[in-house]
Design an enzyme around this catalytic site. Structure first.
Site, PDB file in Angstrom:
ATOM      1  N   LYS B  49       0.816  -1.223   0.000  1.00 44.20           N
ATOM      2  CA  LYS B  49       0.000   0.000   0.000  1.00 44.20           C
ATOM      3  C   LYS B  49       0.850   1.274   0.000  1.00 44.20           C
ATOM      4  O   LYS B  49       0.388   2.325  -0.446  1.00 44.20           O
ATOM      5  CB  LYS B  49      -0.919   0.009   1.217  1.00 44.20           C
ATOM      6  CG  LYS B  49      -2.012  -1.049   1.165  1.00 44.20           C
ATOM      7  CD  LYS B  49      -3.164  -0.619   0.257  1.00 44.20           C
ATOM      8  CE  LYS B  49      -4.372  -1.533   0.390  1.00 44.20           C
ATOM      9  NZ  LYS B  49      -5.450  -1.149  -0.541  1.00 44.20           N
ATOM     10  N   SER B 299       1.462  -9.831  -0.624  1.00 47.81           N
ATOM     11  CA  SER B 299       1.154  -8.399  -0.595  1.00 47.81           C
ATOM     12  C   SER B 299       1.433  -7.698   0.721  1.00 47.81           C
ATOM     13  O   SER B 299       1.600  -6.481   0.736  1.00 47.81           O
ATOM     14  CB  SER B 299      -0.307  -8.191  -1.000  1.00 47.81           C
ATOM     15  OG  SER B 299      -1.153  -8.919  -0.151  1.00 47.81           O
TER      16      SER B 299
END
Lengths: 314, 314
Positions: B49, B299
């Site tokens: 992110k 991720s």
């Protein structure tokens, strides 16, 4: 001895992982130093032990290789010897206590090793292994007290300094002293002003006492969470090397070990076993005051569910 | 769109981590393929992110920057926006539900963000954030449905293919589709024959259904352990991108997610959160049959003690 570490590095090429070096901005800010972690948790079998086992077994003569090797360990050294035996097509016999965890035994047998159990109450592991050595002509690959094993373990520090450059300080976990003495030899050879400091749990401080008094001290089954450092004492070969090459020894509490495992887990996303975090624990708890550029060997990442669960809940 | 990913990569230089690529011999043997893991758990704030947030906020005009940004998230995007704001000296306001874990709120506030709570029962987060946007003139940095955020997220796949070369297949977790669409754009640009496959939990399969039917489907607070994929649906921008660039979508069970977290923990010594392991889960459970050279985006690695403990005990 440094030449032996250099030679070991050549032997390991293409067989051992050249493990990554990691850093943490958060930690560097907190301890006001530049800290470089050599991540041996990413080594084959999950610990530095692969290096020493490979360096020793790959040097055996043809007749030694065809006969096989024996060792005593229920931990990372057992898996390392078993995997190297499988890779080099050498028979491996591992002497383990009859209370060794089933998962550790299975991990070793998966590599094709023969496990021989002994009764922890009635005999000692070295004696069982030595009997097998004599009876079958196996070559003994001890977990730390062997020049080729020590030279192999020293290659982790060698790679670290090759990659990041001169260090002011190198922090290394100490059990039987194989990794510590090999690392100290490598550091002195590569970066002569680097101070190598061995770190032990307070509960298993035999090497620290041996270092201070220059007489060999022992511990017996110390109740530390850092199971890789429960070794009774330094060895005949590692003790003099530690006295000659290591600059200092420090100890850390069990709480400091738990804090360091948690920091690596939450902040650095690394799985490291309690024995592997001793260098970071020493830095975080203030047992070692960092100076400049600090190397830390994270020696392994083999931790079971119960241990990690209890640490994460602490 | 691929040009925007390339431009994002330039903007991120020196700010984002170029995260390492890891492999596992054990896994490669098991699935009979060459698998390359892009380890975004080692990204700043512990997840990809950071890339999108930095790419978006670093492009704001002077007047936008001096006014500040707002977003809605209690997870990794909140921390990413807060950290980028701190780095670029931009005020950040984060809208979080009033039941957000105290640790997540604290982590965000540590970076200097202002947290605004809203009542999960009475209002929706987008509405609260939009009201702040209008009232204070903040710029909205949404968690996924924004071209600069998407382009930033695509840089992870870009780096992966730059480092390891052409891929036959790329497996990417899917929540709101920002990482997935950015990755698919990057993969098509870098390695045109690479098939990008989005992976969702079975319990939060809205994007898979949207992909199959070409109509937007939604889920509401799906009870998956993969909390990063609980997003209600793909977005106005990500849905068309997914339809255009993504080759297939697959789902995995909660058990497959748990198996993959355990594999990464025990075998690869990596801490990866449930949402982060979806690609590996798909490979291990057979939802995706691997072909040749397979890239997997891990991720993120932000997992709390209770979740990890329950997974290790499963």
């Amino acid at each position: 001895m440094f030449e032996q570490v250099l030679a070991a590095k050549e032997r390991l090429k293409g067989y051992a992982n050249v493990t990554p070096v990691m850093t943490s901005r958060t930690l560097n800010r907190r301890v006001k130093a530049d800290v470089y972690f050599k991540c041996e948790n990413f080594q084959r079998i999950g610990a530095f032990k692969f290096r020493g086992a490979f360096n020793a077994i790959s040097q055996l003569s043809k007749s030694q290789s065809s006969c096989g090797v024996v060792t005593f360990s229920s931990g990372n050294h057992a898996q390392a010897v078993a995997l190297v035996g499988q890779m080099l097509n050498v028979k491996t016999v591992i002497v383990m206590p009859n209370n060794a965890p089933a998962t550790k035994r299975a991990a070793t047998e998966e590599y094709g090793a023969t496990v021989v159990e002994y009764d922890l109450e009635k005999t000692i592991r070295e004696a069982v292994a030595t009997a097998l050595e004599i009876e079958h002509g196996y070559t003994m690959i001890p977990p730390f007290d062997h020049p080729d094993v020590i030279a192999g373990q020293g290659t982790a520090a060698l790679e670290l300094i090759e990659e990041v450059g001169d260090l002011d300080m190198l922090l290394v976990p100490c059990g039987g002293g194989g990794l510590l003495s090999g690392s100290a030899v490598a550091a002195k050879g590569m970066s002569p002003n680097c101070r190598t400091i061995g770190i032990e749990p307070e509960l298993a401080d035999d090497a620290t006492r041996s270092f201070r008094t220059k007489k060999l001290h022992r511990v017996k089954n110390p109740p530390t969470i850092a199971d890789g450092t429960r070794t009774a004492s330094l060895g005949k070969i590692t003790f003099p090397l530690v006295l000659e090459y290591v600059d200092d020894m420090k100890t850390v509490s069990e709480d400091a070990i738990i804090d360091a495992v948690q920091f690596l887990f939450y902040r650095m996303k690394l799985v490291v076993e309690p024995s592997g975090v001793l260098g970071l624990a020493a830095l975080m708890c203030g047992a070692v005051i960092p100076e400049g550029r600090v190397g830390i060997i994270l020696s392994g990442g083999n931790i079971d569910s119960a241990t990690m669960t209890s640490i994460l809940r602490s």
